[in-house]
Design an enzyme around this catalytic site. Structure first.
Site, PDB file in Angstrom:
ATOM      1  N   HIS A  83       5.371  13.747  -8.608  1.00  0.00           N
ATOM      2  CA  HIS A  83       5.757  12.750  -9.603  1.00  0.00           C
ATOM      3  C   HIS A  83       7.246  12.793  -9.877  1.00  0.00           C
ATOM      4  O   HIS A  83       7.879  11.790 -10.140  1.00  0.00           O
ATOM      5  CB  HIS A  83       4.974  12.962 -10.893  1.00  0.00           C
ATOM      6  CG  HIS A  83       3.564  12.521 -10.759  1.00  0.00           C
ATOM      7  ND1 HIS A  83       3.213  11.194 -10.760  1.00  0.00           N
ATOM      8  CD2 HIS A  83       2.425  13.214 -10.563  1.00  0.00           C
ATOM      9  CE1 HIS A  83       1.922  11.092 -10.574  1.00  0.00           C
ATOM     10  NE2 HIS A  83       1.413  12.302 -10.459  1.00  0.00           N
ATOM     11  N   CYS A 109       4.451   1.073   2.917  1.00  0.00           N
ATOM     12  CA  CYS A 109       4.724   0.915   1.490  1.00  0.00           C
ATOM     13  C   CYS A 109       4.738   2.257   0.774  1.00  0.00           C
ATOM     14  O   CYS A 109       4.666   2.317  -0.437  1.00  0.00           O
ATOM     15  CB  CYS A 109       3.721  -0.025   0.836  1.00  0.00           C
ATOM     16  SG  CYS A 109       2.044   0.589   0.866  1.00  0.00           S
TER      17      CYS A 109
END
Lengths: 92, 561
Positions: B187, B486
């Site tokens: 993250h 992506c």
């Protein structure tokens, strides 16, 4: 002991922001206020100033709850809290 | 000067002073008793004072917050002095437990109770644990957990950052992110790239640097240096000058010889999409729809969903918007859809698979997408995450057809999908490689784990080979069906060149990376990109693949990327 009934008006029920606003108001009421679902015994009522208790109560919009308090100013405090419950706090 | 090597995950060279993220609060030992001479009355009084202090601190922060953040802080402040929590702890203190242990246990039982109630209440269970940790910190007289507050911007150093930490991160106060743990897909890496902050992860030892230490952070090279010398100071100054050049993207992704590689943006909602359009994105390559669902205790209505989707479509009239259907599960649990007790959530019922256990949610989402498409001018493509077989691809395509969606596709994240790309692409119109999960599954390495950071990079030749196989599958299928990327890999300018050389048709990334990727891509021809792809595939390791390719792209160093 003075008591009142109120119908939950907030769209999300007595959760999130409405629960926070109500718990805070109950905490500042000057008397100990309890809350329970209508029909539940009074000795199982929860502390209305506890946001965690309100969350476990799980009252949804349209549910009817009973508020109870004792002592000086109990009636005025209960009236103010009923008004709060019967306002759609999500709309503000 | 002392050097701390790590893994660079977001470019930038800056100098700043260290602020350490306080260590997580450790659990007070089970059965810890009141210290000698402390009465239960004293301990309860201390507990109440600590709970009041935490309440006041949170309430104070709420006063400066706005919107949802304010509401959450206000509710959390009330929890800190909640009678249910405090009375529960006081009872334990009366039996002789220390105040720290008592509040810890009381917090556990309240949190468990909320968790068992499910829905919205379950989501608040973690807030109770946060409050509990703050009260213990207050009792111990140590810093409260969470991002430190400071009036001057600083380099945030942590063991690792959780999504909850990164959500409260103020990009105006933080110059760079440095973690001792975490991996390139953590993250920390993702938030750093989306905020445009330089970041280095897996830099062992940085969590020992004292607060106030001056450091040089190079987010491309992946190094942290304490007490920087003049040469590093001028490197930081030079970056400040080039950074402004890298902020502009012309709006056309191309190689030096004019081979077009549309550069698209990854977005989570309407605001993101508007920002991406301003940064020149040629469309959206990944619209993560779960952001419309997170923090929800129940499924949003079709109309509500359609409005959220339309806000993204409206930012790109006449352009391509690739929407990914709900990708819940693993690190993105949704209470109404996923089972949090799975022993192995990354291999569990997540992504498209939630339609097996909770049918209907996906159908309604497709209905909402079709509705939003009708009301907008975007060219809407829809793909399902976590597709493993051609059979699943066929079923998804027929669900899309039933809903009136013209261009169905799949994410290629599971290695089986890359290996059977030809059969899968016979069923759908396009494929998009999600390199974060593809890497995690190909390498069997959890993307959140710091010790596995070296395995968890899309530079792994095995991962690049899976990308190549997907492109080959599309060619074998015979209709030139697009294969995009992506994942975070597309945001790495060197890797973007390799992916182009492998035959990937579009690259989608966090919008802040568009300019850097475009700047590097336009310095190579397609043939050169193909050569670099071959070179990377032939490397024996990820480290060498990256080093060999970077060596052939001197522009990276010139731009500080």
């Amino acid at each position: 002991m003075p008591e009142r009934i109120a119908t939950i008006a907030s769209r999300s029920g007595l959760h999130a922001r409405p629960a926070a606003l109500f718990a805070e108001a109950a905490g500042n009421a000057g008397v100990d206020v309890t809350i329970s679902m209508q029909g539940e015994p009074a000795d199982e009522a929860l502390d209305a100033a506890s946001i965690l208790s309100l969350m476990t109560l799980g009252a949804a919009k349209g549910d009817v709850v009973v508020l109870r308090a004792d002592g000086d100013g109990a009636d005025q405090a209960l009236d103010a809290l009923v008004t709060l419950l019967e306002t759609d706090l999500d709309a503000e | 000067m002392q050097n701390f090597p790590g893994v660079g995950v977001s470019p930038g060279r800056i100098i700043g002073t260290v602020r350490q993220m306080p260590k997580p609060i450790s659990e007070p030992p089970a059965g810890e008793q009141l210290a000698a001479g402390v009465t239960p009355e004293d301990a309860t009084a201390a507990l109440k004072a600590a709970s009041q202090a935490v309440h006041d601190e949170l309430k104070g922060r709420a006063a400066h917050a706005t919107g949802d953040g304010k509401a959450v802080l206000e509710a959390t402040a009330l929890m800190a002095k909640d009678t249910m929590l405090i009375k529960g702890a006081a009872k334990l203190v009366a039996r002789g437990l220390s105040s720290e242990r008592a509040i810890w246990e009381s917090g556990s039982s309240v949190s468990e109770m909320l968790h068992n109630l499910g829905g919205y209440m379950a989501e608040r269970a973690t807030d109770v644990l946060d409050v509990r940790a703050r009260i213990v910190a207050e009792l111990r007289g140590v810093a409260a957990p969470g991002i430190p507050t400071s009036t001057t911007p600083f380099v945030l150093v942590a063991e690792d950052l959780a999504p909850a930490d990164t959500a409260t991160l103020d990009p105006n106060k933080v110059l760079a992110l440095v973690t001792a743990g975490g991996g390139p897909q953590s993250h920390t890496a993702i938030i750093a790239r989306s905020l445009g902050l330089p970041a280095v992860v897996a830099a062992v030892g940085v969590d020992e640097l004292p607060d106030g230490t001056e450091v040089y952070v190079d987010g491309a090279a992946g190094t942290i240096t304490s007490e920087p010398d003049d040469s590093l100071r001028s490197a930081a100054d030079a970056w400040a000058a080039t950074a402004s050049l890298l902020a502009e993207f012309s709006g056309t992704g191309t190689t030096a010889d004019g081979h077009l590689v549309p550069l698209l943006a990854n977005v989570g909602g309407g605001k993101d999409a508007e920002a991406a359009a301003k940064l020149g994105a040629q469309g959206v390559g990944l619209f993560r729809t779960e952001f419309c669902f997170l923090e929800r205790d129940s499924e949003p209505s079709v109309e509500e969903q359609a409005a959220a989707y339309k806000s993204v479509f409206d930012a790109f009239p006449g352009k391509k918007v690739v929407l990914r259907t709900l990708d819940a599960g693993a690190d993105k649990p949704l209470p109404f859809l996923t089972d949090s007790t799975e022993p192995n959530p990354a291999l569990g019922v997540r992504g498209y698979r939630t339609d097996f256990t909770t049918p209907g949610v996906l159908d309604r989402q497709l209905e909402a997408i079709a509705l939003a498409e009708k009301q907008s001018e975007a060219d809407v493509w829809v793909m399902a995450p976590m597709i493993s077989t051609a059979e699943e691809a066929a079923r998804f395509a027929s669900m899309c057809a039933d809903a009136g969606i013209k261009t169905p596709g799949v994410m290629v994240e599971v290695p089986s999908a890359a290996l059977t790309a030809e059969a899968i692409l016979r069923e759908v119109g396009f494929a998009s490689l999600g390199t974060n999960d593809l890497t995690q599954y190909a390498m069997a390495a959890d993307r959140q784990l710091g010790p596995l950071a070296a395995l968890n990079t899309p530079w792994q030749p095995a991962v690049l080979r899976l990308v190549g196989l997907t492109v080959e599958g599309s060619r074998a299928e015979g209709h030139n069906k697009p294969v995009g990327v992506c994942g975070e890999a597309a945001a790495d300018p060197a890797l973007a060149v390799v992916l182009t050389g492998l035959g990937v048709t579009t690259l989608s990334m966090t919008a802040r990376s568009l300019a850097a990727v475009a700047a590097v891509l336009k310095t190579v021809t397609l043939a050169e990109a193909q050569q670099l792809a071959k070179l990377a595939l032939s490397a024996p390791s990820a480290t060498e693949a990256r080093a060999w390719v970077r060596e052939k792209l001197p522009v990276l160093n010139e731009l500080g990327l």
